[in-house]
Design an enzyme around this catalytic site. Structure first.
Site, PDB file in Angstrom:
ATOM      1  N   VAL A 148       2.443 -20.196  39.819  1.00  0.00           N
ATOM      2  CA  VAL A 148       1.780 -18.910  40.027  1.00  0.00           C
ATOM      3  C   VAL A 148       0.514 -19.293  41.065  1.00  0.00           C
ATOM      4  O   VAL A 148       0.026 -20.408  41.011  1.00  0.00           O
ATOM      5  CB  VAL A 148       1.334 -18.469  38.692  1.00  0.00           C
ATOM      6  CG1 VAL A 148       2.427 -18.066  38.062  1.00  0.00           C
ATOM      7  CG2 VAL A 148       0.645 -19.735  37.822  1.00  0.00           C
ATOM      8  N   ASP A 308       7.658 -17.592  23.373  1.00  0.00           N
ATOM      9  CA  ASP A 308       7.294 -18.865  23.995  1.00  0.00           C
ATOM     10  C   ASP A 308       5.831 -19.113  23.945  1.00  0.00           C
ATOM     11  O   ASP A 308       5.273 -19.310  25.029  1.00  0.00           O
ATOM     12  CB  ASP A 308       7.782 -18.832  25.534  1.00  0.00           C
ATOM     13  CG  ASP A 308       7.946 -20.222  26.189  1.00  0.00           C
ATOM     14  OD1 ASP A 308       8.006 -21.328  25.142  1.00  0.00           O
ATOM     15  OD2 ASP A 308       7.974 -20.338  27.253  1.00  0.00           O
TER      16      ASP A 308
END
Length: 477
Positions: A148, A308
């Site tokens: 990212v 997650d």
């Protein structure tokens, strides 16, 4: 006349063809080394009668294995970073493993910026300079599937996060999962009486979804809408998707400012607050309650949840608000499993072994027991698998020790669909242990579970035990 040979192209094709074979070889050589090391050690330690010396020997063996596991996960990267996240939990794995593996969070090697630029321009059909006013070349973080970058869109005043998939990562991760499945089959036939193969099959299915960022964007929007619509103030912050900037391999979303939860202790100390004091404990409990409330609502009310919650996906923002990132792994529970799990949550919160046994049958968890106190051990097994609270005086669960319920009761079949719930609860337990708070998600989730069962017609108002903290739900009834 034949065209000239492009040796670089031939080398790249040769390398990409043999990379999976090389990874498989590395996995089996290293796994065999770690496994045989433990088996030989078990024989060696059995000759030592002094308990304290035994414990010291086990600690040295765990430290040796931790270095080998760390090296394998770091060198191979990709899927094995996810394995490190699952294995390296402070309530489950040996302390030496946890100390070593916790540092692997978001440690995947970054893709070079030139390759990132090629992916973005191919996915969005425009050059980076046309799309972005500013684009940080160095990534904020790089994980197993993507990395990212922080950026700013042209004509905008707020920063965004750009998620870009690593080229060629999908084939390698599928190779890794298939190797792990073969090892899981071997382990459940020899050492661990648990249906590990079903667990790895569900992992394969879930991770396969992570390569489609359009699916992730839809999941993020769905969860954001659910949490923001069902609460006056959402328990967690969910990034907003930039809708015209989504493709299969690239995704642009709102930037949420915060610090990783792993850095919380350092941040508290920087502000002159004692990390072990009352003020810090209140802040940590508030963070944990917000996170578990969000998961209780997602799993039990909606059935569609973020699957997650490892530390790399959790940010702590101003005012102890929690930001929940990365919606690549989500799960949509079938209605029967959602309600069956709600029934199990109530059973665990009430310490009701008969209801636990009924819930296991309803969920399709097939167990085989030869112990005397079967129902009591089933309750202990349910608490070990599906609650975050540790038993009194226990600082770390050892589920595969001879005294654990999972050794006394073999889990012969475990529904694949339920693995995401199991993994989520275990990650939440790891967070609670890491924050130093012994906390029961089953107790917090009980009113949500009762509401789910009531709305499905499986629970009557008179069956709900009135407690002060449940007045709001009883008032709605």
């Amino acid at each position: 006349m034949l065209p000239p040979l492009d040796f670089k192209d031939i080398q790249e094709k040769f390398s990409s063809h043999f990379r999976p074979w090389h990874r498989s070889f590395q996995f089996w050589v290293r796994t065999a080394d770690i496994y045989t090391g433990y088996k030989a050690f078990q024989l060696r330690v059995s000759f030592e009668k002094d308990v304290q010396k035994q414990e010291a020997m086990w600690e040295r063996q765990h430290e040796l294995a931790a270095e080998k596991i760390y090296a394998m996960c770091f060198d191979l990267g990709g899927f094995f970073l996810k394995v490190a996240q699952i294995v390296g939990k402070p309530d489950l794995a040996p302390a030496a493993w946890v100390r070593r593996l916790v540092t692997l969070c978001d440690r995947s090697p970054a893709t070079p910026f030139t390759d990132v630029q090629l992916v973005l321009e191919k996915e969005f059909g425009r050059s980076i300079t046309e799309i972005f006013e500013r684009f940080d070349v160095d990534p904020i973080g790089s994980a197993s599937i993507a990395q990212v970058h922080r950026a700013r869109l042209r004509g905008d005043k707020s920063d965004v996060v750009v998620k870009v998939q690593h080229p060629g990562v999908q084939d390698l991760m599928m190779t890794d999962i298939h190797n792990l499945q073969a090892f899981a089959l071997y382990m459940q036939k020899t050492d661990i009486k648990f249906d590990l193969y079903s667990v790895t099959k569900e992992m394969e299915k879930q991770i396969g979804y992570e390569f489609d960022f359009t699916r992730e964007a839809n999941a993020m929007e769905r969860i954001r809408h659910f949490l923001y619509e069902n609460n006056k103030k959402p328990p967690v912050l969910v990034p907003r998707v930039i809708r015209n900037m989504v493709s299969r391999r690239a995704l642009v979303m709102e930037y949420i400012d915060g610090i990783p939860i792993l850095n919380l202790g350092d941040e508290i100390a920087k502000r002159g607050i004692d990390p072990g004091g009352k003020i810090a404990a209140v802040a940590k409990r508030k963070i944990l309650e917000s996170l578990t409330l969000a998961y209780g609502q997602m799993i039990l009310k909606s059935g569609f949840f973020h699957a997650d919650p490892h530390p790399g996906n959790i940010l702590i923002c101003k005012g102890s608000e929690v930001g929940l990132l990365d919606y690549g792994q989500v799960k949509d529970l079938p209605e029967n499993l959602r309600l069956g799990y709600a029934n199990l949550v109530v059973a665990i919160a009430d310490s009701d072994p008969i209801r636990v046994s009924e819930s296991y049958r309803e969920l399709g968890i097939d167990t085989l027991s030869k112990c005397e106190n079967e129902q009591l051990e089933l309750l202990k097994l349910a608490e070990t698998m599906f609650d975050t609270k540790l038993p009194p005086g226990v600082v770390m669960l050892q589920p595969f020790s001879e005294e654990s319920s999972i050794k006394k009761i073999a889990v012969q079949a475990f529904p694949e669909e339920l693995f995401s719930v199991l993994r989520t609860v275990h990650l939440l337990r790891g967070l609670s242990v890491g924050l130093g708070i012994n906390y029961s998600c089953a107790e917090q989730w009980k009113p949500i579970a009762e509401e789910a069962l009531y709305r499905a017609g499986r629970l009557k108002g008179k069956d709900i035990k009135p407690r002060t903290r449940r007045r709001s739900f009883l008032r709605r009834l």
